[in-house]
Scaffold this active site. Sequence first.
Site, PDB file in Angstrom:
ATOM      1  N   ASP A  27       8.785   5.910   0.273  1.00  0.00           N
ATOM      2  CA  ASP A  27       7.631   5.354  -0.433  1.00  0.00           C
ATOM      3  C   ASP A  27       7.919   3.925  -0.894  1.00  0.00           C
ATOM      4  O   ASP A  27       7.038   3.068  -0.894  1.00  0.00           O
ATOM      5  CB  ASP A  27       7.280   6.226  -1.643  1.00  0.00           C
ATOM      6  N   GLU A  87      -1.333  -1.032  -0.872  1.00  0.00           N
ATOM      7  CA  GLU A  87      -1.810  -0.221   0.257  1.00  0.00           C
ATOM      8  C   GLU A  87      -3.060   0.535  -0.174  1.00  0.00           C
ATOM      9  O   GLU A  87      -3.083   1.168  -1.228  1.00  0.00           O
ATOM     10  CB  GLU A  87      -0.716   0.761   0.698  1.00  0.00           C
ATOM     11  N   ASP A 111       2.839   0.843  -3.014  1.00  0.00           N
ATOM     12  CA  ASP A 111       2.312   1.995  -2.292  1.00  0.00           C
ATOM     13  C   ASP A 111       1.945   3.016  -3.366  1.00  0.00           C
ATOM     14  O   ASP A 111       2.816   3.709  -3.889  1.00  0.00           O
ATOM     15  CB  ASP A 111       3.370   2.573  -1.346  1.00  0.00           C
TER      16      ASP A 111
END
Length: 183
Positions: A144, A71, A11
């Site tokens: 996260d 992502e 991410d």
Amino acid sequence: MSTEKIILGIDPGTTIMGFGLIKVVKKQMQFMQLNELMLKKYDDHYVKLKLIFERTVELIDTYHPDEIAIEAPFFGKNVQSMLKLGRAQGVAMAAGLSREVPITEYSPKKIKMAITGNGNASKEQVAKMLQSTLGIKELPKNLDSTDGLAAAVCHFYNEGKVSTGKSYSGWGAFVKQNQDKIG
């Protein structure tokens, strides 16, 4: 063909980069690790990008993932933060490509849908579902890292499906698929 593989999920972020690793053994997921790279204390955006690149290469060299799931930045109202996120993602992708690890990109909605069945799920809902699915004892304070792990799990769930998102197997493939971005 090997029945074992490791998937690194990332991410990307310029404040916190979250990542998670799963091992797939005989079509079963096993939780390996989740963590984050804290970048808040650095003011220089270029230093942050360098650290993202170095940490991603370090993860690849340590865990030898077979694939990377990342992502994609979502389209928000703030163009400046979108640009920064895109750079962070690009640097993480470049690190993977430099080690010739295939990369697949997933939208946040697709990742949430794969994990919870709801494309609009909250970070907390995604984290709780991952905790339940993978038997994670304690969730981190920042989510996260669970977002990074979610990208890896989404990739596992989407394996073998025709439309998984954008995939790059190396620089040549990236350049070929992005002719419009090369000037």
